[in-house]
Design an enzyme around this catalytic site. Structure first.
Site, PDB file in Angstrom:
ATOM      1  CB  CYS A   1      -0.953   0.001   1.193  1.00  0.00           C
ATOM      2  SG  CYS A   1      -2.128  -1.346   1.114  1.00  0.00           S
TER       3      CYS A   1
ATOM      4  CG  HIS B   1      -2.974   3.599   2.189  1.00  0.00           C
ATOM      5  ND1 HIS B   1      -3.513   3.155   0.996  1.00  0.00           N
ATOM      6  CD2 HIS B   1      -3.022   2.529   3.049  1.00  0.00           C
ATOM      7  CE1 HIS B   1      -3.843   1.886   1.113  1.00  0.00           C
ATOM      8  NE2 HIS B   1      -3.571   1.486   2.339  1.00  0.00           N
TER       9      HIS B   1
ATOM     10  CG  ASN C   1      -6.500  -0.631   1.511  1.00  0.00           C
ATOM     11  OD1 ASN C   1      -5.860  -0.316   0.503  1.00  0.00           O
ATOM     12  ND2 ASN C   1      -5.907  -0.993   2.638  1.00  0.00           N
TER      13      ASN C   1
HETATM   14  N1  COA Z   1     -18.236  -7.850  10.411  1.00  0.00           N
HETATM   15  C1  COA Z   1     -18.721  -8.051  11.666  1.00  0.00           C
HETATM   16  N2  COA Z   1     -17.937  -8.341  12.702  1.00  0.00           N
HETATM   17  C2  COA Z   1     -16.623  -8.433  12.490  1.00  0.00           C
HETATM   18  C3  COA Z   1     -16.049  -8.236  11.224  1.00  0.00           C
HETATM   19  C4  COA Z   1     -16.918  -7.934  10.164  1.00  0.00           C
HETATM   20  N3  COA Z   1     -16.479  -7.719   8.913  1.00  0.00           N
HETATM   21  N4  COA Z   1     -14.716  -8.372  11.309  1.00  0.00           N
HETATM   22  C5  COA Z   1     -14.444  -8.651  12.586  1.00  0.00           C
HETATM   23  N5  COA Z   1     -15.595  -8.693  13.293  1.00  0.00           N
HETATM   24  C6  COA Z   1     -15.778  -8.971  14.715  1.00  0.00           C
HETATM   25  C7  COA Z   1     -14.636  -9.781  15.282  1.00  0.00           C
HETATM   26  O1  COA Z   1     -14.837 -11.157  15.077  1.00  0.00           O
HETATM   27  C8  COA Z   1     -14.703  -9.400  16.732  1.00  0.00           C
HETATM   28  O2  COA Z   1     -15.752 -10.135  17.332  1.00  0.00           O
HETATM   29  P1  COA Z   1     -15.551 -10.783  18.804  1.00  0.00           P
HETATM   30  O3  COA Z   1     -15.333  -9.605  19.696  1.00  0.00           O
HETATM   31  O4  COA Z   1     -16.821 -11.498  19.018  1.00  0.00           O
HETATM   32  O5  COA Z   1     -14.338 -11.643  18.683  1.00  0.00           O
HETATM   33  C9  COA Z   1     -15.163  -7.948  16.710  1.00  0.00           C
HETATM   34  O6  COA Z   1     -15.747  -7.746  15.429  1.00  0.00           O
HETATM   35  C10 COA Z   1     -14.024  -6.976  16.887  1.00  0.00           C
HETATM   36  O7  COA Z   1     -12.982  -7.379  16.009  1.00  0.00           O
HETATM   37  P2  COA Z   1     -11.650  -6.602  15.951  1.00  0.00           P
HETATM   38  O8  COA Z   1     -10.721  -7.266  15.003  1.00  0.00           O
HETATM   39  O9  COA Z   1     -11.180  -6.376  17.363  1.00  0.00           O
HETATM   40  O10 COA Z   1     -12.148  -5.217  15.340  1.00  0.00           O
HETATM   41  P3  COA Z   1     -11.389  -3.856  15.219  1.00  0.00           P
HETATM   42  O11 COA Z   1     -12.103  -2.807  15.972  1.00  0.00           O
HETATM   43  O12 COA Z   1      -9.905  -3.984  15.447  1.00  0.00           O
HETATM   44  O13 COA Z   1     -11.582  -3.526  13.673  1.00  0.00           O
HETATM   45  C11 COA Z   1     -10.392  -3.601  11.621  1.00  0.00           C
HETATM   46  C12 COA Z   1     -11.051  -4.400  12.729  1.00  0.00           C
HETATM   47  C13 COA Z   1      -9.809  -4.575  10.619  1.00  0.00           C
HETATM   48  C14 COA Z   1     -11.446  -2.729  10.940  1.00  0.00           C
HETATM   49  C15 COA Z   1      -9.289  -2.675  12.232  1.00  0.00           C
HETATM   50  O14 COA Z   1      -8.466  -3.435  13.088  1.00  0.00           O
HETATM   51  C16 COA Z   1      -8.451  -2.029  11.180  1.00  0.00           C
HETATM   52  O15 COA Z   1      -8.914  -1.226  10.412  1.00  0.00           O
HETATM   53  N6  COA Z   1      -7.142  -2.338  11.129  1.00  0.00           N
HETATM   54  C17 COA Z   1      -6.278  -1.816  10.097  1.00  0.00           C
HETATM   55  C18 COA Z   1      -6.417  -2.680   8.881  1.00  0.00           C
HETATM   56  C19 COA Z   1      -5.848  -2.033   7.644  1.00  0.00           C
HETATM   57  O16 COA Z   1      -6.043  -0.878   7.417  1.00  0.00           O
HETATM   58  N7  COA Z   1      -5.163  -2.833   6.838  1.00  0.00           N
HETATM   59  C20 COA Z   1      -4.598  -2.416   5.614  1.00  0.00           C
HETATM   60  C21 COA Z   1      -3.433  -1.543   5.853  1.00  0.00           C
HETATM   61  S1  COA Z   1      -2.694  -1.077   4.364  1.00  0.00           S
END
Ligand code: COA
Length: 344
Positions: A125, A267, A297
């Site tokens: 990215c 980004h 993304n």
């Molecule tokens: N829909 C519904 N629930 C979801 C889900 C989805 N698409 N994805 C995850 N969950 C659930 C998880 O299973 C978890 O449930 P649990 O508490 O019962 O285990 C809960 O939501 C929280 O998950 P978590 O991973 O802690 O969420 P988060 O607040 O960290 O958000 C992201 C997840 C991926 C949105 C966030 O971590 C993020 O944006 N990270 C950066 C990723 C990124 O930008 N990557 C590319 C970089 S170039």
């Protein structure tokens, strides 16, 4: 604003590299959050509130990444009003080439840019920023005069569409800029790039470890990749920590105050990351460019795709100062400060 511009353009920061065109292209097929909810256990409310993403586009039948990248480049070249034969260099930033030997030469030939040399560059990215800086080295050295830098990715090929933790985030797209070492209107003020391979395990599109028999007593590794694997929270923490640091460092290096930034162009990974970075610099939301809602993304494409949208709808005007940062797998990240000098 004008006084500030004069200060910069008369100073030692004059790179002589101008941004004179931009372009983009996206697939036709739109996949909404609601549609994804029919495949995995997710919903629009969760995705929008955690990421800001409402829909994404996915390359389908009769489309290809090379076609999108070619269209994006062509749009940039047309905006710059260049004859394609005057292009010296084409860099395709991508992690998803159609050919592992490189897709840039195919784009070069599609464009008819017969005097250009072309190659791929991979930095996930951050790829567009890394390619921008690479092209700027050729331009600054005087060895070339015109370059097209493309960011294009088709992560939909490598997403596990049954993994709700990753599949909701990504989409396909392409964007491009036309850069010129004209000297009269200097655009690129400065940049910085960083890598930390020790944390690379947070976000991978790695090859599978399948070994097959080659001949008696020897094996070979099968060429095959696993779907994208990500530790979302770690990537999130990395982005909200490192992006403000690197942006702060280049602002300080070039003695630019955050209130002088016209646009924050990050980004497009997650709206919460954009908001967190903007708040660290007290940049108001009206100056924070975001099109996550429509594209998600798109990896190396997000920055030029967003730039093109904001230039063509006349938000970004000639002379505007843009603070830009990309980050992602590697881990890799970078930042650049530049003026837009295109015709819009
Ligand atoms: N829909 C519904 N629930 C979801 C889900 C989805 N698409 N994805 C995850 N969950 C659930 C998880 O299973 C978890 O449930 P649990 O508490 O019962 O285990 C809960 O939501 C929280 O998950 P978590 O991973 O802690 O969420 P988060 O607040 O960290 O958000 C992201 C997840 C991926 C949105 C966030 O971590 C993020 O944006 N990270 C950066 C990723 C990124 O930008 N990557 C590319 C970089 S170039």
């Amino acid at each position: 604003m004008r006084a500030f511009l004069d200060l910069i353009s008369n100073s030692q920061w004059d790179s002589g590299i101008s941004f004179v065109g931009c372009g983009s292209a996206t697939p036709q097929k739109v996949i909404s959050n609601h549609q994804l909810g029919q495949r995995v256990d997710t919903n629009d409310e969760w995705i929008q509130s955690r990421t800001g993403i409402g829909e994404r586009r996915v390359i389908g039948d009769h489309e290809s990444l090379i076609d999108l990248a070619t269209d994006a480049a062509l749009n940039a070249v047309e905006m710059a009003d260049w004859d394609v034969k005057t292009i010296d260099l084409i860099i395709l930033a991508t992690s998803t080439p159609e050919d592992l030997f490189g897709s840039a030469p195919k784009i070069q030939s599609n464009l008819g840019a017969s005097n250009a040399f072309a190659f791929d560059l991979t930095a996930a990215c951050s790829g567009f920023l890394f390619a921008l800086v690479t092209a700027s080295q050729y331009l600054a050295s005087g060895s070339i005069k015109r370059a097209v830098v493309i960011g294009a990715d088709q992560l939909s090929k490598w997403v596990d569409w049954d993994d709700r933790k990753t599949c909701v985030l990504f989409g396909d797209g392409a964007g491009a800029v036309a850069l010129e070492s004209s000297g009269d209107k200097s655009g690129l003020i400065g940049y910085d790039l960083k890598s930390d391979g020790s944390k690379g395990g947070c976000l991978n599109l790695s090859q599978s470890n399948i070994f097959l028999n080659l001949v008696q007593g020897a094996t070979h590794q099968k060429g095959e990749y696993l779907p994208i694997k990500m530790e979302g929270k770690e990537v999130y923490k990395f982005a909200v920590k490192e992006v403000p640091i690197i942006l702060g460092e280049i602002l300080e290096k070039y003695q630019i105050k955050s209130e002088n930034i016209d646009w924050l162009l990050l980004h497009q990974a997650n709206q919460r990351i954009l908001d967190a970075v903007a708040s660290r610099f007290s940049i108001p939301s009206e100056k924070v460019l975001s099109n996550l809602k429509h594209y998600g993304n798109t990896s190396a494409a997000t920055i030029p795709l967003m730039l093109d949208e904001a230039v063509r709808d006349h938000r970004i005007k000639s002379g505007d100062l843009i603070a830009c940062s990309g980050f992602g797998a590697g881990l890799s990240w970078g930042a650049a400060l530049f003026y837009w000098h295109g015709p819009y």
